[in-house]
Design an enzyme around this catalytic site. Sequence first.
Site, mmCIF file in Angstrom:
data_model
loop_
_atom_site.group_PDB
_atom_site.id
_atom_site.type_symbol
_atom_site.label_atom_id
_atom_site.label_comp_id
_atom_site.label_asym_id
_atom_site.label_seq_id
_atom_site.Cartn_x
_atom_site.Cartn_y
_atom_site.Cartn_z
ATOM 1 N N GLY A 133 31.046 32.560 40.487
ATOM 2 C CA GLY A 133 31.121 32.997 39.096
ATOM 3 C C GLY A 133 30.958 31.810 38.163
ATOM 4 N N ASP B 182 26.366 31.749 41.268
ATOM 5 C CA ASP B 182 26.389 32.996 40.509
ATOM 6 C C ASP B 182 25.205 33.843 40.951
ATOM 7 O OD1 ASP B 182 27.913 33.618 37.502
ATOM 8 O OD2 ASP B 182 26.274 34.945 38.154
ATOM 9 N N VAL C 53 35.065 35.567 39.206
ATOM 10 C CA VAL C 53 34.139 36.609 38.740
ATOM 11 C C VAL C 53 34.817 37.458 37.663
ATOM 12 C CG1 VAL C 53 32.954 36.653 40.958
ATOM 13 C CG2 VAL C 53 34.842 38.232 40.540
ATOM 14 N N CYS D 231 39.915 38.911 26.993
ATOM 15 C CA CYS D 231 41.128 38.907 27.825
ATOM 16 C C CYS D 231 42.327 39.677 27.293
ATOM 17 C CB CYS D 231 41.548 37.469 28.096
ATOM 18 S SG CYS D 231 40.363 36.597 29.122
HETATM 19 P P1 NAI Z 1 32.067 36.002 32.907
HETATM 20 O O1 NAI Z 1 31.573 37.393 32.866
HETATM 21 O O2 NAI Z 1 31.659 35.031 31.849
HETATM 22 O O3 NAI Z 1 31.662 35.318 34.306
HETATM 23 C C1 NAI Z 1 31.748 35.957 35.536
HETATM 24 C C2 NAI Z 1 30.513 35.597 36.354
HETATM 25 O O4 NAI Z 1 30.682 36.040 37.699
HETATM 26 C C3 NAI Z 1 29.224 36.256 35.855
HETATM 27 O O5 NAI Z 1 28.277 35.253 35.533
HETATM 28 C C4 NAI Z 1 28.761 37.108 37.047
HETATM 29 O O6 NAI Z 1 27.347 37.123 37.203
HETATM 30 C C5 NAI Z 1 29.414 36.398 38.209
HETATM 31 N N1 NAI Z 1 29.604 37.236 39.415
HETATM 32 C C6 NAI Z 1 30.163 38.460 39.503
HETATM 33 N N2 NAI Z 1 30.196 38.865 40.801
HETATM 34 C C7 NAI Z 1 29.656 37.862 41.532
HETATM 35 C C8 NAI Z 1 29.423 37.675 42.929
HETATM 36 N N3 NAI Z 1 29.783 38.609 43.836
HETATM 37 N N4 NAI Z 1 28.819 36.540 43.336
HETATM 38 C C9 NAI Z 1 28.466 35.586 42.436
HETATM 39 N N5 NAI Z 1 28.682 35.705 41.110
HETATM 40 C C10 NAI Z 1 29.273 36.829 40.660
HETATM 41 O O7 NAI Z 1 33.652 36.109 32.972
HETATM 42 P P2 NAI Z 1 34.733 35.022 32.502
HETATM 43 O O8 NAI Z 1 35.014 35.130 31.065
HETATM 44 O O9 NAI Z 1 34.370 33.701 33.098
HETATM 45 O O10 NAI Z 1 36.022 35.571 33.249
HETATM 46 C C11 NAI Z 1 36.202 35.461 34.654
HETATM 47 C C12 NAI Z 1 37.640 35.790 35.000
HETATM 48 O O11 NAI Z 1 38.500 34.833 34.399
HETATM 49 C C13 NAI Z 1 38.111 37.142 34.494
HETATM 50 O O12 NAI Z 1 38.973 37.691 35.463
HETATM 51 C C14 NAI Z 1 38.885 36.811 33.241
HETATM 52 O O13 NAI Z 1 39.881 37.739 32.979
HETATM 53 C C15 NAI Z 1 39.488 35.479 33.600
HETATM 54 N N6 NAI Z 1 39.799 34.616 32.459
HETATM 55 C C16 NAI Z 1 38.946 34.504 31.393
HETATM 56 C C17 NAI Z 1 39.233 33.658 30.337
HETATM 57 C C18 NAI Z 1 38.297 33.537 29.186
HETATM 58 O O14 NAI Z 1 38.672 32.904 28.207
HETATM 59 N N7 NAI Z 1 37.102 34.075 29.237
HETATM 60 C C19 NAI Z 1 40.454 32.842 30.331
HETATM 61 C C20 NAI Z 1 41.249 32.997 31.495
HETATM 62 C C21 NAI Z 1 40.934 33.865 32.511
#
Ligand code: NAI
Length: 470
Positions: free
Chosen positions: A11, A36, A91, A278
Amino acid sequence: PVQVTKICCIGAGYVGGPTCAVIALKCPHIQVTIVDLSQPRIDAWNSEDFELPIYEPGLVDVVKGCRGRNLFFSTDVDKGIKEADLIFVSVNTPTKKSGVGAGYAADLNYVELATRQIASVAESSKIVVEKSTVPCRTAESMRTILEANSKPGCRFDILSNPEFLAEGTAISDLFTPDRVLIGSLQTQEGKDACQSLAEVYSNWVPRERILTVGLWSSELSKLAANAMLAQRISSVNALSAICEATGANIDEVAGAVGFDSRVGPKFLKASVGFGGSCFQKDILNLVYLSESLHLPEVAAYWRQVVDLNEYQKRRFGKRIVDTMFNTITGKRIAVLGFAFKADTGDTRESAAITLIRDFLSERARINVYDPKVPESQIWLDLEEARPDIKLDAIQKQVSICQSAMEACADAEAIVIATEWKEFKEIDWEAVYANMKKPAFVFDGRLLLDAAALTKIGFKVTTIGRPSHIV
Ligand code: NAI
């Protein structure tokens, strides 16, 4: 404990990208590969001119410091998994849109697919780290999947290591975190895995800030932290409604309350409402968890934090219409800011989307300007917000502008939807000269100097203050 030399992060989003880039920077002896499924995303991380897929102050310098040295971005997920001794699962975990728990529960499909891929590809033992925010006890499901599908001789230790960075300040949050939280099973193997990860962070984080706890406490702490942060915003926003009706000033009230050392001054800024990927998602997740545990009173308590946020957004939109003589049909409104907060290009759950959606229903004409959000993203978000109308109909009502000046030209009202610093520095005299009169400003972020704008001639409405009184 295993000495970690190769890390893979599944991810490459807002969390995986910055977090693991900082690990690579701070730990030159560890090879970090961020993988990713999305080719465009990986291409952007690898782009020669550092046009990274996300905007975050300081991120480019971090990536410049280690990309190609010990930091790599790739779509070869299998190779990344095979090589690593420690794997972050970072992810997305959005709110489920259909099926059981729709609208509340986290969609764990991406976590499960990534976990299954680890199980099927791994040829040696791994430490698997939940970085994504997940419901309490997800680690148990991951372990069951890994153990049921692993090759002989491969063991998997699962850790929870939720991420507390805030978008907009991700790099400084990662450089000097308030704390790093690592949860593990309290078995010897669990504690050893925990030590291995703590060792990685201790390259730059003081030991006393690395908290090690049980797995379930760690998972729940992330939901709890976000719920309590959002609850402060909803509390202050609830008070802002009382201020508007009484003549009290929310900034003064919040300042006075925040001086109490038990409360503290941070996160007490009233606004048009919180956004971001979030807060809402994680609270709804907590609501769902509470309901599943037959704790309806607890569920209702947390749900109210989200309900109040929706109310705040609606209330601000309605106040705009009311103030503009009860109609904005055909009127040009400049919306300054589209990101959910300053210093990010992220628009997920942005209050600007709700406001513009409502302005579209009122048949206003809308000019939008944001310094960091790409035009294509704005159209995507508006299309999703109004599935009932076609994009070209939306585009008849909405124009995307290249500067605040351009957005405000000939407008009847300006709405501050994001607290970008550059909006403070606008030449407001010049803006005023170019607007229809009366020229309205609606400050949804308590950003502007209302007294100075009023002096120029603007009719200023600010969250948490009665209309037009400065
Ligand atoms: P995002 O949507 O920006 O990134 C997730 C990435 O994972 C995407 O690029 C997607 O293509 C990739 N992905 C999904 N399934 C995959 C797989 N099987 N293999 C390879 N790549 C895969 O999401 P974000 O914002 O980074 O959030 C990720 C996690 O972190 C979530 O659970 C979120 O709740 C948590 N989080 C987010 C924060 C934020 O400020 N955005 C802060 C703290 C935690």
